[in-house]
Write a protein that holds these residues in place. Structure first.
Motif, PDB file in Angstrom:
ATOM      1  N   ALA A 111     -41.860   7.252 -27.024  1.00 40.15           N
ATOM      2  CA  ALA A 111     -43.032   7.222 -26.148  1.00 40.15           C
ATOM      3  C   ALA A 111     -42.728   6.286 -24.991  1.00 40.15           C
ATOM      4  O   ALA A 111     -42.121   5.224 -25.175  1.00 40.15           O
ATOM      5  N   VAL A 112     -43.118   6.686 -23.809  1.00 41.27           N
ATOM      6  CA  VAL A 112     -42.983   5.863 -22.603  1.00 41.27           C
ATOM      7  C   VAL A 112     -44.372   5.661 -22.037  1.00 41.27           C
ATOM      8  O   VAL A 112     -45.068   6.630 -21.715  1.00 41.27           O
ATOM      9  N   LEU A 113     -44.783   4.395 -21.904  1.00 41.80           N
ATOM     10  CA  LEU A 113     -46.113   4.058 -21.420  1.00 41.80           C
ATOM     11  C   LEU A 113     -46.021   3.250 -20.135  1.00 41.80           C
ATOM     12  O   LEU A 113     -45.151   2.373 -20.015  1.00 41.80           O
ATOM     13  N   ILE A 114     -46.888   3.540 -19.201  1.00 41.71           N
ATOM     14  CA  ILE A 114     -47.104   2.660 -18.046  1.00 41.71           C
ATOM     15  C   ILE A 114     -48.455   1.995 -18.265  1.00 41.71           C
ATOM     16  O   ILE A 114     -49.477   2.678 -18.378  1.00 41.71           O
ATOM     17  N   THR A 115     -48.462   0.662 -18.382  1.00 39.64           N
ATOM     18  CA  THR A 115     -49.687  -0.077 -18.677  1.00 39.64           C
ATOM     19  C   THR A 115     -50.002  -1.048 -17.545  1.00 39.64           C
ATOM     20  O   THR A 115     -49.165  -1.300 -16.672  1.00 39.64           O
ATOM     21  N   ASP A 116     -51.230  -1.598 -17.595  1.00 39.97           N
ATOM     22  CA  ASP A 116     -51.647  -2.523 -16.543  1.00 39.97           C
ATOM     23  C   ASP A 116     -51.594  -3.986 -16.988  1.00 39.97           C
ATOM     24  O   ASP A 116     -52.075  -4.866 -16.289  1.00 39.97           O
ATOM     25  N   GLY A 117     -51.029  -4.269 -18.157  1.00 34.75           N
ATOM     26  CA  GLY A 117     -50.943  -5.645 -18.623  1.00 34.75           C
ATOM     27  C   GLY A 117     -49.993  -5.771 -19.794  1.00 34.75           C
ATOM     28  O   GLY A 117     -49.549  -4.776 -20.386  1.00 34.75           O
ATOM     29  N   SER A 118     -49.686  -7.022 -20.151  1.00 39.53           N
ATOM     30  CA  SER A 118     -48.763  -7.292 -21.247  1.00 39.53           C
ATOM     31  C   SER A 118     -49.504  -7.298 -22.578  1.00 39.53           C
ATOM     32  O   SER A 118     -50.693  -7.630 -22.647  1.00 39.53           O
ATOM     33  N   VAL A 119     -48.782  -6.967 -23.652  1.00 44.41           N
ATOM     34  CA  VAL A 119     -49.381  -7.008 -24.984  1.00 44.41           C
ATOM     35  C   VAL A 119     -49.648  -8.440 -25.433  1.00 44.41           C
ATOM     36  O   VAL A 119     -50.476  -8.678 -26.315  1.00 44.41           O
ATOM     37  N   VAL A 147     -43.484   0.273 -21.011  1.00 46.56           N
ATOM     38  CA  VAL A 147     -43.389   0.062 -22.455  1.00 46.56           C
ATOM     39  C   VAL A 147     -42.657   1.246 -23.088  1.00 46.56           C
ATOM     40  O   VAL A 147     -43.037   2.401 -22.874  1.00 46.56           O
ATOM     41  N   HIS A 148     -41.612   0.927 -23.855  1.00 43.00           N
ATOM     42  CA  HIS A 148     -40.853   1.948 -24.577  1.00 43.00           C
ATOM     43  C   HIS A 148     -41.108   1.783 -26.070  1.00 43.00           C
ATOM     44  O   HIS A 148     -40.946   0.689 -26.620  1.00 43.00           O
ATOM     45  N   LEU A 149     -41.480   2.860 -26.740  1.00 40.01           N
ATOM     46  CA  LEU A 149     -41.662   2.874 -28.185  1.00 40.01           C
ATOM     47  C   LEU A 149     -40.637   3.819 -28.804  1.00 40.01           C
ATOM     48  O   LEU A 149     -40.429   4.928 -28.298  1.00 40.01           O
ATOM     49  N   THR A 150     -40.012   3.382 -29.900  1.00 38.31           N
ATOM     50  CA  THR A 150     -38.973   4.180 -30.540  1.00 38.31           C
ATOM     51  C   THR A 150     -39.092   4.036 -32.052  1.00 38.31           C
ATOM     52  O   THR A 150     -39.328   2.932 -32.557  1.00 38.31           O
ATOM     53  N   CYS A 151     -38.918   5.148 -32.781  1.00 33.73           N
ATOM     54  CA  CYS A 151     -38.862   5.102 -34.240  1.00 33.73           C
ATOM     55  C   CYS A 151     -38.144   6.346 -34.738  1.00 33.73           C
ATOM     56  O   CYS A 151     -37.952   7.318 -33.990  1.00 33.73           O
ATOM     57  N   GLN A 152     -37.707   6.310 -35.986  1.00 32.36           N
ATOM     58  CA  GLN A 152     -37.146   7.509 -36.606  1.00 32.36           C
ATOM     59  C   GLN A 152     -38.267   8.519 -36.828  1.00 32.36           C
ATOM     60  O   GLN A 152     -39.363   8.164 -37.258  1.00 32.36           O
ATOM     61  N   SER A 153     -38.004   9.764 -36.542  1.00 38.18           N
ATOM     62  CA  SER A 153     -39.044  10.792 -36.587  1.00 38.18           C
ATOM     63  C   SER A 153     -39.435  11.129 -38.021  1.00 38.18           C
ATOM     64  O   SER A 153     -38.573  11.331 -38.881  1.00 38.18           O
ATOM     65  N   VAL A 154     -40.744  11.164 -38.250  1.00 41.05           N
ATOM     66  CA  VAL A 154     -41.317  11.726 -39.467  1.00 41.05           C
ATOM     67  C   VAL A 154     -41.976  13.056 -39.125  1.00 41.05           C
ATOM     68  O   VAL A 154     -41.792  14.055 -39.803  1.00 41.05           O
ATOM     69  N   GLY A 155     -42.745  13.065 -38.039  1.00 37.68           N
ATOM     70  CA  GLY A 155     -43.325  14.285 -37.485  1.00 37.68           C
ATOM     71  C   GLY A 155     -42.969  14.367 -36.015  1.00 37.68           C
ATOM     72  O   GLY A 155     -41.881  13.955 -35.592  1.00 37.68           O
ATOM     73  N   SER A 156     -43.882  14.885 -35.211  1.00 36.91           N
ATOM     74  CA  SER A 156     -43.662  14.889 -33.766  1.00 36.91           C
ATOM     75  C   SER A 156     -43.829  13.470 -33.225  1.00 36.91           C
ATOM     76  O   SER A 156     -44.398  12.593 -33.896  1.00 36.91           O
ATOM     77  N   ALA A 157     -43.347  13.229 -32.018  1.00 39.20           N
ATOM     78  CA  ALA A 157     -43.456  11.894 -31.424  1.00 39.20           C
ATOM     79  C   ALA A 157     -44.916  11.479 -31.284  1.00 39.20           C
ATOM     80  O   ALA A 157     -45.273  10.315 -31.508  1.00 39.20           O
ATOM     81  N   VAL A 162     -53.553   1.834 -20.980  1.00 38.66           N
ATOM     82  CA  VAL A 162     -52.484   2.791 -20.703  1.00 38.66           C
ATOM     83  C   VAL A 162     -52.894   3.630 -19.499  1.00 38.66           C
ATOM     84  O   VAL A 162     -53.966   4.226 -19.482  1.00 38.66           O
ATOM     85  N   LEU A 163     -52.038   3.658 -18.498  1.00 33.43           N
ATOM     86  CA  LEU A 163     -52.299   4.465 -17.304  1.00 33.43           C
ATOM     87  C   LEU A 163     -51.717   5.870 -17.439  1.00 33.43           C
ATOM     88  O   LEU A 163     -52.335   6.851 -17.020  1.00 33.43           O
ATOM     89  N   TRP A 164     -50.541   5.933 -18.033  1.00 31.64           N
ATOM     90  CA  TRP A 164     -49.826   7.210 -18.139  1.00 31.64           C
ATOM     91  C   TRP A 164     -48.912   7.124 -19.347  1.00 31.64           C
ATOM     92  O   TRP A 164     -48.370   6.058 -19.658  1.00 31.64           O
ATOM     93  N   CYS A 165     -48.718   8.235 -20.039  1.00 30.81           N
ATOM     94  CA  CYS A 165     -47.962   8.202 -21.288  1.00 30.81           C
ATOM     95  C   CYS A 165     -47.189   9.500 -21.484  1.00 30.81           C
ATOM     96  O   CYS A 165     -47.687  10.584 -21.174  1.00 30.81           O
ATOM     97  N   LEU A 166     -45.973   9.365 -21.993  1.00 29.64           N
ATOM     98  CA  LEU A 166     -45.110  10.503 -22.291  1.00 29.64           C
ATOM     99  C   LEU A 166     -44.608  10.383 -23.727  1.00 29.64           C
ATOM    100  O   LEU A 166     -44.139   9.316 -24.133  1.00 29.64           O
TER     101      LEU A 166
END
Length: 633
Positions: free
Chosen positions: A419-427, A470-480, A506-510
């Motif tokens: 998942a690739v997120l464009i956000t407006d602030g830090s976690v 923001v980049h999120l990564t994990c081993q796939s169990v189902g769809s992303a 989140v402004l935009w997400c893939l």
């Protein structure tokens, strides 16, 4: 180089510009091999690529479009006696799947405070954004000036509060100021400020990639930023993980007793002991529990330092912990580095080295088929996309160009959810809005995998000011989307969020799935003996799998040669007709008056050159953009 100008013979032909292929190309070219490096795409790095926001929208459209197979041309006229034809695959759509795009902000700038709506963008949303990008090209210069003025204004203003993730909030207002929502049109307009990686990885400071960059002198082509903090998600909150000695003693999360226990444990992990070996094959969590460590320390050690799971064997967890500790302190307070402008820069750096030593590059150019000797089962030549026959001694190719029935891969196919997120602030907002963070997240729900998050700020040159990538990564169990959207809903504010807590929006997400490159087997392929497969990106955080694969391929091609020996510095190169001092040998017979005429300009040029080099070195080490890699004394 124009395709019509291609020579008819090379030592090594390489198809694909991913990291593995690029390292092999640089290594071969460096030791004097004639290298032809091709890619059917219009960009470098294949699935390792970085895109601007507008470029990513175009890539999304290409992935969503139904690929129409090219007509298989008959190349039998190029076949000589005793040769066979092997056709290559002309589409690579199988490596990316389950692609979904969501926009959580308005498409156009809004003057009022009406809530933003959410829509799922299939093909149309990306198309509209691409059209907007074309219409906004004329305003780019004006926008850059405005951003520069805004940045100056921010620098002159007060430091943001720790609980205010937006640095541009007005400090004179007593009530919290609602941040102006960044629209999709603004993201498109500022699209060139983004460098969005398809792959999310970090560089261990003592990992194989950093060692290779230093050894080969390729590191001079890039700049790097320290990952400034390690975070973890625990009990619904983001916390900073104390991993170095300084962090442990400065931590307010740990008691004095916990600090002592943690330091004692980390010290004991440096070398393997018999007590540790007794736990081989048993879960690492069990080993941690038996060390009388509390839940806090067990969580930090398991998820954030070893980056393991509850089922990870003890020997693997301890090896990961030792590697983490060895990497601390080499370039910063954490073990990780990140390349400025994104990971897509690294394959291009190795391509640059290959080109410097004579490699020839052609994008939008491919290989249609191979010509194989029937007796020796060796690839003698290739036929390119323009029908030219090119002879070669070795052929290196990215696995996506080879049909599935000819290669040996793990079954079932392993995938990575992204998942690739464009956000407006830090976690985790802090005094500085230029933090680069690595976040480890245990499974948020049953049967979901643990997730790795990398949060990048604008100083990495991967996103526009006022946003985070923001980049999120994990081993796939189902769809992303199934694997990662529950976490996104918990940690960020979206329209699916159930509460109204202070969280970055989140402004935009893939979302998309990518085939895990570690599933490619080393042997067992139905291919010519001098043809070598390179896998795509794997799901690990580091680059060890790819660098090891590149070195193994190089050793098969040139077993007697050194892998990526150091490239000389430009000032150390002695050209033909020059002696060791860089002066022409024939110039020794020049008269004294002729030397005097030329002496002053030459001295001035040398002084100016030295001053420029000193400035560049200072900027490279002190610039906010990043730093270079240096060997230890």
């Amino acid at each position: 180089m124009a395709a019509e100008d291609l020579p008819s013979e090379f030592d090594v032909i390489i198809l694909g510009t991913g990291l593995c292929e690029s390292v092999v190309a640089a290594a071969c070219s460096r030791v004097g091999q004639r290298v032809l490096h091709l890619d059917r795409q219009s960009y470098y790095a294949s699935n390792w690529a970085s895109f601007t926001f507008n470029g990513l929208l175009t890539w999304i459209q290409e992935q969503q479009a139904e690929s129409q197979p090219d007509e298989v041309q008959d190349w039998s006229g190029q076949v000589e006696e005793g040769e066979d034809l092997i056709y290559l695959s002309q589409s690579d759509s199988s490596s990316i799947s389950n692609l979904q795009v969501f926009c959580y902000t308005s498409e156009e700038d809004e003057e009022d405070d009406t809530p933003n709506t959410t829509e799922e963008e299939k093909g149309g949303g990306a198309s509209e954004a691409t059209e907007a990008a074309d219409s906004n090209k004329e305003d780019e210069e004006e926008t850059e000036k405005q951003e520069a003025e805004e940045q100056v204004a921010q620098d002159e203003g007060a430091e943001p509060e720790a609980d205010q993730p937006c640095p541009s909030a007005d400090p004179n207002q007593s009530e919290p100021v609602k941040k102006k929502k960044i629209s999709l049109a603004q993201l498109v307009k500022e699209g060139r400020r983004f460098n969005i990686d398809l792959v999310s990885k970090l560089m261990y400071s003592r990992g194989s990639l950093v060692d290779l960059l230093i050894k080969s002198n390729v590191s001079r082509y890039a700049e790097f930023k320290n990952v400034s903090r390690i975070l973890t998600y625990r009990q619904g909150k983001v916390e900073q993980v104390p991993c170095s000695r300084a962090d442990v003693f400065a931590s307010r999360q740990l008691s004095v007793i916990e600090k002592r226990k943690l330091m004692r444990f980390l010290t004991s992990c440096v070398e393997e002991t018999e007590d540790q070996q007794a736990y081989n094959g048993r879960p690492y969590l069990e080993f941690l529990s038996d060390q009388q460590l509390g839940e806090n320390l067990q969580h930090f050690l398991l998820y954030s330092i070893a980056m393991a799971t509850e089922d990870t064997p003890t020997e693997v967890g301890l090896a990961s912990t030792r590697h983490f500790l060895r990497c601390l302190g080499r370039y910063g307070n954490t073990p990780f580095l990140f390349p400025v402008y994104g990971l897509g820069e690294i394959p291009q750096c190795f391509c640059r080295m290959c080109a410097v030593f004579g490699g020839i590059y052609c994008l939008r150019h491919s290989v249609r088929c191979l010509l194989v000797d029937k007796d020796t089962n060796r690839c003698k030549a290739v036929i390119d996309s323009r029908g030219q026959r090119i002879s070669c001694n070795h052929f290196v190719v990215e696995e996506g160009y080879v049909d599935a029935e000819r290669k040996q891969t793990a079954t079932p196919t392993r995938c990575v959810s992204r998942a690739v997120l464009i956000t407006d602030g830090s976690v985790l907002p802090s005094d500085s809005d230029q933090q680069v963070s690595m976040v480890t997240i245990p499974p948020v729900e049953a049967e979901l995998p643990s997730v790795r998050m990398v949060e990048l700020c604008s100083s990495t040159m991967t996103c526009m000011p006022g946003t985070y990538l923001v980049h999120l990564t994990c081993q796939s169990v189902g769809s992303a989307y199934e694997d990662l959207s529950p976490l996104v809903t918990r940690m960020f504010h979206t329209t699916e969020s159930s509460d109204q807590e202070e969280r970055p929006s989140v402004l935009w997400c893939l979302y998309f799935n990518m085939v895990d490159g570690s599933g490619l087997e080393v042997e067992g392929h139905d291919l010519p003996s001098n043809m070598y497969l390179c896998s795509g990106p794997d799901g690990a955080l580091g680059h060890d799998h790819t660098i090891k694969q590149a070195e193994l391929i190089f050793q098969k091609i040139l077993p007697e040669e050194d892998f990526c020996p150091p490239a000389p510095n430009p000032e150390d190169i002695i050209y033909d007709g020059e002696n060791g001092n860089g002066n022409s040998a024939e110039g020794e017979e020049l008269k004294d008056d002729e030397l005097k005429d030329d002496e002053e300009p030459k001295e001035q040029e040398e002084e100016l050159k030295e001053q420029e080099e000193e400035k560049e070195e200072e900027q490279g080490l002190e610039s906010e953009k990043g730093q270079g890699l240096e060997t230890e004394e």
